[in-house]
Design an enzyme around this catalytic site. Sequence first.
Site, PDB file in Angstrom:
ATOM      1  N   CYS A  61      -0.082   4.230   2.454  1.00 28.19           N
ATOM      2  CA  CYS A  61       0.283   3.166   4.068  1.00 28.19           C
ATOM      3  C   CYS A  61       2.119   3.436   4.753  1.00 28.19           C
ATOM      4  O   CYS A  61       2.617   4.133   5.376  1.00 28.19           O
ATOM      5  CB  CYS A  61       0.216   1.850   4.268  1.00 28.19           C
ATOM      6  SG  CYS A  61      -1.310   1.163   3.940  1.00 28.19           S
ATOM      7  N   CYS A  97       0.767  -0.738  -0.228  1.00 30.29           N
ATOM      8  CA  CYS A  97       0.315   0.086   0.354  1.00 30.29           C
ATOM      9  C   CYS A  97       0.722   1.400   0.089  1.00 30.29           C
ATOM     10  O   CYS A  97       1.674   1.980   0.489  1.00 30.29           O
ATOM     11  CB  CYS A  97      -1.023   0.275   1.505  1.00 30.29           C
ATOM     12  SG  CYS A  97      -1.594   1.586   1.965  1.00 30.29           S
TER      13      CYS A  97
END
Length: 107
Positions: free
Chosen positions: A30, A27
């Site tokens: 993230c 991600c």
Amino acid sequence: MRQVTPATIEQLTADHMALVDFWASWCGPCQMMEPVLAALDQEFGAEINFGKLNVEKYQDFAVSNNIMSIPALILYVDGQPKEKITGYRELAAMRAYLKRKLAEYPA
């Protein structure tokens, strides 16, 4: 910042305010949150416990916590989830958010 699992998340959140980052290695947002959370941990670590939970490893736990997209940050107060923030947030916005939460939920 501590890595947590479904078995250890209760220890992190039980008697304190805690912010748990639900994330995955693939991600991009993230990865962008990582330095923001590290800075917040340095600044607020005495008042707020910070943890990370890998949704790739613990998919069932993420689903049971209604994690539909990541990064997702859940704010816990005395063991109870209070709020969820989804998506990337800049350091200044997160700092202001945590200061408000500390004022709302004094230790």
